[in-house]
Design a protein around this motif. Structure first.
Motif, PDB file in Angstrom:
ATOM      1  N   LEU B 170      -0.148 -13.399 -12.444  1.00 47.46           N
ATOM      2  CA  LEU B 170      -0.665 -13.682 -11.098  1.00 47.46           C
ATOM      3  C   LEU B 170      -1.034 -12.400 -10.360  1.00 47.46           C
ATOM      4  O   LEU B 170      -2.035 -12.354  -9.630  1.00 47.46           O
ATOM      5  N   LEU B 171      -0.215 -11.368 -10.549  1.00 48.82           N
ATOM      6  CA  LEU B 171      -0.516 -10.098  -9.887  1.00 48.82           C
ATOM      7  C   LEU B 171      -1.881  -9.572 -10.323  1.00 48.82           C
ATOM      8  O   LEU B 171      -2.698  -9.165  -9.491  1.00 48.82           O
ATOM      9  N   ALA B 248      -0.742 -13.277  -0.347  1.00 50.62           N
ATOM     10  CA  ALA B 248       0.485 -14.079  -0.350  1.00 50.62           C
ATOM     11  C   ALA B 248       1.030 -14.213  -1.770  1.00 50.62           C
ATOM     12  O   ALA B 248       2.249 -14.148  -1.998  1.00 50.62           O
ATOM     13  N   THR B 249       0.128 -14.361  -2.731  1.00 49.24           N
ATOM     14  CA  THR B 249       0.552 -14.461  -4.131  1.00 49.24           C
ATOM     15  C   THR B 249       1.172 -13.153  -4.600  1.00 49.24           C
ATOM     16  O   THR B 249       2.207 -13.144  -5.279  1.00 49.24           O
ATOM     17  N   VAL B 250       0.541 -12.043  -4.225  1.00 54.57           N
ATOM     18  CA  VAL B 250       1.075 -10.732  -4.609  1.00 54.57           C
ATOM     19  C   VAL B 250       2.460 -10.538  -3.997  1.00 54.57           C
ATOM     20  O   VAL B 250       3.405 -10.095  -4.663  1.00 54.57           O
ATOM     21  N   ALA B 251       2.587 -10.903  -2.739  1.00 56.15           N
ATOM     22  CA  ALA B 251       3.879 -10.735  -2.055  1.00 56.15           C
ATOM     23  C   ALA B 251       4.963 -11.561  -2.730  1.00 56.15           C
ATOM     24  O   ALA B 251       6.085 -11.090  -2.950  1.00 56.15           O
ATOM     25  N   ARG B 267      10.205  -0.987  -3.467  1.00 53.33           N
ATOM     26  CA  ARG B 267      10.047  -1.312  -2.032  1.00 53.33           C
ATOM     27  C   ARG B 267       8.671  -0.897  -1.529  1.00 53.33           C
ATOM     28  O   ARG B 267       8.098  -1.528  -0.649  1.00 53.33           O
ATOM     29  N   ARG B 268       8.142   0.184  -2.121  1.00 51.19           N
ATOM     30  CA  ARG B 268       6.835   0.678  -1.675  1.00 51.19           C
ATOM     31  C   ARG B 268       5.743  -0.376  -1.915  1.00 51.19           C
ATOM     32  O   ARG B 268       4.871  -0.575  -1.088  1.00 51.19           O
ATOM     33  N   VAL B 269       5.825  -1.027  -3.062  1.00 54.23           N
ATOM     34  CA  VAL B 269       4.839  -2.079  -3.356  1.00 54.23           C
ATOM     35  C   VAL B 269       4.929  -3.164  -2.292  1.00 54.23           C
ATOM     36  O   VAL B 269       3.916  -3.600  -1.728  1.00 54.23           O
ATOM     37  N   ARG B 270       6.145  -3.600  -2.014  1.00 50.77           N
ATOM     38  CA  ARG B 270       6.324  -4.717  -1.071  1.00 50.77           C
ATOM     39  C   ARG B 270       5.873  -4.324   0.339  1.00 50.77           C
ATOM     40  O   ARG B 270       5.306  -5.134   1.065  1.00 50.77           O
ATOM     41  N   ARG B 271       6.141  -3.073   0.705  1.00 52.02           N
ATOM     42  CA  ARG B 271       5.725  -2.615   2.032  1.00 52.02           C
ATOM     43  C   ARG B 271       4.206  -2.660   2.180  1.00 52.02           C
ATOM     44  O   ARG B 271       3.666  -3.114   3.175  1.00 52.02           O
ATOM     45  N   ALA B 276      -0.720  -5.165   4.540  1.00 53.84           N
ATOM     46  CA  ALA B 276      -2.040  -5.790   4.364  1.00 53.84           C
ATOM     47  C   ALA B 276      -2.032  -7.216   4.900  1.00 53.84           C
ATOM     48  O   ALA B 276      -2.988  -7.661   5.549  1.00 53.84           O
ATOM     49  N   GLN B 277      -0.947  -7.916   4.632  1.00 56.01           N
ATOM     50  CA  GLN B 277      -0.848  -9.277   5.174  1.00 56.01           C
ATOM     51  C   GLN B 277      -0.852  -9.248   6.700  1.00 56.01           C
ATOM     52  O   GLN B 277      -1.475 -10.082   7.362  1.00 56.01           O
TER      53      GLN B 277
END
Lengths: 487, 331
Positions: B170-171, B248-251, B267-271, B276-277
């Motif tokens: 999905l990513l 939203a899918t990436v998150a 954590r950097r990816v999630r931030r 962006a969201q």
């Protein structure tokens, strides 16, 4: 050949030659008892129906990517190993002979490896020439003094068996990374689907549990008796000719398919790099050669291996199948002495014979070989896959002369064997059954116990008259049916 | 999950998404070539190449002064470049080939059905040359290609176990889709400003490339008002091709992969995803105050974020440096 009123069936042009045993027919043209039902059913079947099944199977192999890579001038090409749809049948009695003989042989080979990297009694006792073993390119001095759990150097062995007028003989032991088992399973699946009624009518022993047995065999190598070991299959990668098999086995066993770059060694333990954290690895089924396994110990330019792996293995922190150094036991010269190993270690007579082998390193053998090149098959000791050999009866005078010069230049690098009257089996050719030479490669698994599935990768020389069954040389495969019946 | 497998799945998914995208782009353009005015055809080619940030054949696409544009290359050459040119990383067949190479790497962890779909498609299409299909119905080739990539996604959805493999799939798909749609939207607005009167065709075509036309008509209108179309493609979370949906899918995937790691790279990816969201949730221009320049600036910021996701993922999950072997080991 003898027929009973059928004038135009699959076998109506089939010719039996007395010098070649036939897997389906006796010399008088009548089918062997175990083949009678198959023969009868195939004759009643429209030939184009079988051809269609075979074409369908080959298309499905291509679709499913059951391929191997052939390397040529224009790079690697993906090809399927052609399947011949007419199964070869082996009686329970024949299989029993093979099974017991193979178990005996692998047991002796493992004992030889324990010995030759340990006390070397067999060399001291003069059973095998010392210089042949210690001078063998596959002898790994790094292995000396290493004791392995249960004495298992060879966990997976693929032994090539032929049948000639004298019966079964071992042509070659493959103790390093024997391949072909995935094609054995794929051929069975295809034939079982296509000829399902016939298959059901024969009591054919199953082979589908091979990957389960392989998993058990590998688990036997887990350090310190870990009952739930983390196991991986180490592949050179997608460009390796046997990559499909590596992928297939990893998938069927439910273990990770790793490359050298996925593993690292720290503090004498092996870890694999996952998305979460480093995970310790307990057993590695490696499908890369010794030379590339660990650049700190073997070839320093290896990009495929894992630095420090050999050290971790020597400490007993990871199991490796097959252990490094096994190539010394499947060397084409050492092969000649396997029957002597069996007598030496097991005090038994070999249950399976060797093919008579002449060692060109011996002056009297060399003279004989050079005088009889037109009748012999000469092989280079370090080659495999059907490469680098001369089939004397099929070679021209000029080819034989050129090859003789190479033999004289480095005699120790050559062995010779008589041109074998390899047995033949019916194969589809232009919509008819035609005789083609065959061999078979059963797979023997050695863990705490010996495990052998009742089947083999049955290889076929698809070119009329050819004795070369190697897939890299145009060979194909067929399904082998071992019948489940009282021995 | 093995890091290399995660990377292979991710790239397989990206390349399949990219192949489908370029197939739809070419298909749309081939339709345009049949019945659109010359200027629209030229801008259609420009839209494709601007979004790809590429010059075909190393040269320029358009020559001419302020008043007269002239196409330097013919449609055959351009389609060949977009479909078969080995040096074009966005061309259809190289994308399919790359997707298959990655799928071969990870065959032991994807479903057999996924492999068979991709392998059969590749084997059937690899021998095709543009000259073989050009005189017939070249649209059919690209329609089939687009259909295969959609089918592949459906097979993945139907057959994949919902573990990390699925989330990396999905990513790849979401990040690739967001990048492609953002770049295309930016190029499209640059060539077809929303304030100008345009043929319905141009915005309908854009929506079709983004697999959004049917949904848009149902939810909004069949006249494709540009501002509404842009808003739909970026901010409508219910549209599976929108940027908001991709984020939203990436998150969601990032909250699962790697065993919910809490270290700094993870954590950097999630931030970055959260930021962006937030941009879309709080700063996205509304239809009432629409401005092309501001919209394009925002699209560029979002595109940079997507490029950043890739770098973050690589550093956190695919090729992370092993600095402390005593931490994070497992038996």
């Amino acid at each position: 050949m003898a027929q009973d009123g059928h004038t135009d069936d699959l076998f109506s042009d089939y010719e039996i030659e007395p010098e070649f045993p036939d897997e389906m027919f006796r010399s008088d043209g009548e089918p062997h008892p175990q083949c009678r039902e198959l023969w009868s059913a195939l004759r009643a079947m429209p030939a184009d129906q079988i051809v269609t099944m075979q074409e369908h199977a080959e298309r499905s192999f291509m679709r499913d990517g059951i391929t191997f890579a052939v390397y040529g001038d224009d790079g690697a090409q993906e090809r399927i190993i052609p399947i011949d749809f007419l199964p070869r049948i082996l009686s329970a009695r024949d299989w029993h002979q093979l099974e017991t003989g193979l178990a005996q042989r692998v047991k002796a080979l493992n004992m030889f490896l324990v010995d030759v990297y340990g006390a070397a009694r067999i060399l001291d006792d003069g059973v095998i020439p010392v210089d042949m073993v210690l001078g063998c390119p596959q002898y790994r001095v790094q292995m000396r003094g290493i004791g392995l759990p249960h004495g298992i150097h060879v966990s997976v062995c693929g032994t090539d068996i032929i049948r000639d007028t004298d019966g079964f003989k071992v042509l070659e032991d493959n103790l390093r990374s024997p391949s072909g088992v995935s094609y054995m399973l794929a051929n069975r699946q295809a034939v079982k689907t296509g000829l399902r009624d016939l298959f059901r009518r024969h009591s054919v022993r199953g082979i589908e549990h091979y990957t389960g047995m392989l998993r058990q065999t590998l688990a036997d190598l887990a350090p310190r008796g870990n009952s739930d070991p983390c196991m991986v299959l180490l592949t050179p990668g997608i460009y390796n000719s046997a990559y499909y098999e590596h992928m297939f086995l990893a998938r069927e066993m439910g273990i990770e398919l790793v490359q050298g770059s996925d593993l690292l060694v720290h503090d004498g333990h092996v870890f694999m790099r996952t998305t979460g954290k480093l995970r310790q690895v307990d057993v590695i089924y490696r499908r890369i050669d010794d030379d590339f396994l660990d650049p700190l110990v073997f070839r320093p330019d290896s990009q495929l291996g894992v630095p420090g792996l050999f050290h971790a293995w020597r400490l007993g922190n990871v199991g490796i199948a097959n252990a490094p150094g096994g190539g010394v036991a499947d060397d084409k010269s050492v092969y000649r002495y396997v029957p002597d190993m069996i007598r030496y270690y097991l005090s038994e007579e070999p249950l399976l014979a060797n093919v008579e082998t002449y060692l060109c390193r011996e002056p009297e053998h060399l003279d004989y070989v050079l005088d009889n090149l037109d009748a012999l098959v000469v092989k280079m000791v370090g080659e495999s896959g059907g490469y680098g050999m001369l089939i004397g009866p099929h070679a021209t005078r000029a080819e034989r002369d050129a090859y003789a010069a190479k033999v004289r230049e480095d005699p120790a690098n050559f062995i010779a064997q008589p041109t074998l009257a390899l047995s033949r089996a019916p194969c589809l050719a232009d919509g008819r059954a035609a005789p083609r030479h065959v061999d078979l490669r059963p797979f023997i698994l050695q863990g705490r116990e010996t495990r052998i599935v009742p089947g083999a990768f049955c290889r076929v020389a698809l070119t009329p008259g050819s004795l070369v069954v190697n897939s890299s040389q145009g060979g194909g495969g067929k399904d082998l049916w071992v019948l489940d019946e009282p021995v | 999950m093995l890091s290399r497998d995660a990377e292979g799945i991710y790239w397989m998914s990206r390349y399949m998404e990219r192949a489908g995208h370029v197939a739809r782009l070419v298909l749309e353009q081939l339709q345009a070539v049949q019945d659109r005015p010359l200027g629209a055809i030229e801008r259609g080619w420009q839209r494709i190449y601007t979004a790809m940030n590429r010059s075909p054949g190393g040269g320029e696409l358009i020559a001419g002064g302020e008043d007269v544009d002239e196409m330097l290359l013919d449609a055959f050459t351009l389609v060949d470049d977009l479909a078969f040119e080995p040096s074009n990383p966005n061309a259809l067949m190289p994308c399919l080939a790359q997707a298959r190479e990655n799928a071969r790497q990870v065959r032991s962890v994807i479903s057999h059905e996924m492999w068979a779909c991709l392998n059969v498609a590749f084997l059937e299409m690899r021998g095709v040359r543009l000259q073989d299909i050009w005189t017939g119905q070249p649209q059919d080739f690209f329609r089939d290609a687009a259909s295969i990539t959609t089918t592949f996604g459906g097979i993945a959805d139907a057959t994949m176990y919902r573990d990390e493999v699925w989330h990396f799939f999905l990513l790849g798909r979401s990040i690739e889709r967001a990048q492609r749609h953002l770049a295309l939207l930016d190029a499209h607005i640059g060539l077809f400003p929303t304030g100008e009167r345009h043929w319905v065709f141009d915005w309908g075509s854009l929506l079709r490339v983004c697999e959004a036309r049917g949904a848009f008509r149902r939810v909004h209108s069949n006249e494709y008002p540009p501002e509404t179309a842009v808003d739909f493609l970026v901010a409508d979370p219910a549209h599976s091709g929108s940027i908001a949906h991709a984020l939203a899918t990436v998150a969601a995937a990032c909250s699962v992969i790697g065993g919910e790691r809490q270290d700094e790279p993870a954590r950097r990816v999630r931030r970055r995803v959260g930021r962006a969201q937030g941009l879309i949730a709080y700063d996205w221009p509304t239809r009432d105050a629409y401005d092309d320049a501001a919209t394009r600036d925002m699209l560029k910021v979002l595109l940079q974020a997507c490029l950043g996701f890739h770098t973050d993922l690589e550093q956190a999950y695919f090729r992370y440096a092993v600095l402390d072997l005593s931490a994070g080991q497992s038996r």
